[in-house]
Design a protein around this motif. Sequence first.
Motif, short mmCIF file in Angstrom:
data_model
loop_
_atom_site.label_atom_id
_atom_site.label_comp_id
_atom_site.label_asym_id
_atom_site.label_seq_id
_atom_site.Cartn_x
_atom_site.Cartn_y
_atom_site.Cartn_z
N TYR A 9 0.89 -1.26 0.06
CA TYR A 9 -0.04 -0.11 0.03
C TYR A 9 0.91 1.24 -0.05
O TYR A 9 0.50 2.40 -0.76
CB TYR A 9 -0.92 0.19 1.11
N PHE A 13 1.12 3.95 -2.95
CA PHE A 13 0.70 5.43 -2.57
C PHE A 13 1.99 6.34 -3.01
O PHE A 13 1.57 7.50 -3.66
CB PHE A 13 0.61 5.53 -1.35
N ARG A 16 1.97 6.57 -6.86
CA ARG A 16 0.91 7.76 -7.25
C ARG A 16 1.34 9.11 -6.98
O ARG A 16 1.18 9.87 -8.01
CB ARG A 16 -0.47 7.49 -6.49
N HIS A 58 -3.66 14.21 3.37
CA HIS A 58 -4.70 15.31 2.83
C HIS A 58 -3.64 16.64 2.37
O HIS A 58 -4.02 17.22 1.30
CB HIS A 58 -5.22 15.85 4.13
N ALA A 61 -2.22 15.96 -1.06
CA ALA A 61 -3.29 16.18 -2.15
C ALA A 61 -3.61 17.65 -2.25
O ALA A 61 -3.80 17.83 -3.55
CB ALA A 61 -4.62 15.19 -1.69
N ASP A 67 -8.08 15.52 -5.12
CA ASP A 67 -8.77 14.97 -4.15
C ASP A 67 -8.11 13.75 -3.54
O ASP A 67 -7.26 13.17 -4.19
CB ASP A 67 -10.19 14.51 -4.67
N VAL A 68 -8.14 13.47 -2.18
CA VAL A 68 -7.27 12.63 -1.38
C VAL A 68 -7.62 11.22 -2.20
O VAL A 68 -6.76 10.26 -2.30
CB VAL A 68 -7.91 12.57 0.19
N LYS A 69 -8.83 10.97 -2.58
CA LYS A 69 -9.11 9.58 -3.22
C LYS A 69 -8.32 9.22 -4.39
O LYS A 69 -8.22 8.03 -4.84
CB LYS A 69 -10.55 9.26 -3.33
N GLN A 70 -7.85 10.48 -5.06
CA GLN A 70 -7.09 10.12 -6.41
C GLN A 70 -5.58 9.89 -5.94
O GLN A 70 -4.76 9.33 -6.81
CB GLN A 70 -6.82 11.70 -7.02
N PHE A 72 -5.03 7.26 -4.14
CA PHE A 72 -5.26 5.69 -3.78
C PHE A 72 -5.87 4.80 -5.10
O PHE A 72 -6.31 5.30 -6.04
CB PHE A 72 -6.06 5.62 -2.76
#
Length: 72
Positions: A9, A13, A16, A58, A61, A67-70, A72
């Motif tokens: 993970y 991360f 990314r 956060h 990001a 956005d934070v979800k981008q 992951f």
Amino acid sequence: MQKLEDKDYLRLFAQRVRMLREEQGISQEKLAERAELHRTYIGMVERLERNPSLVCIHKIANGLGVDVKQLF
């Protein structure tokens, strides 16, 4: 289904973050400035030397303008 380990993970991360940073053509130092983090911190995240907290995720990001979800 194969279970990912914690290090997997972190690796995903880190990859990314690096990919998004490089797509924007900014240095680790510039991202750190935008994210209001120490300049060495981004490099440590990208090299898997840090396990960033939710607050730092956060901030990263925000520094990347995503956005934070981008991440992951």
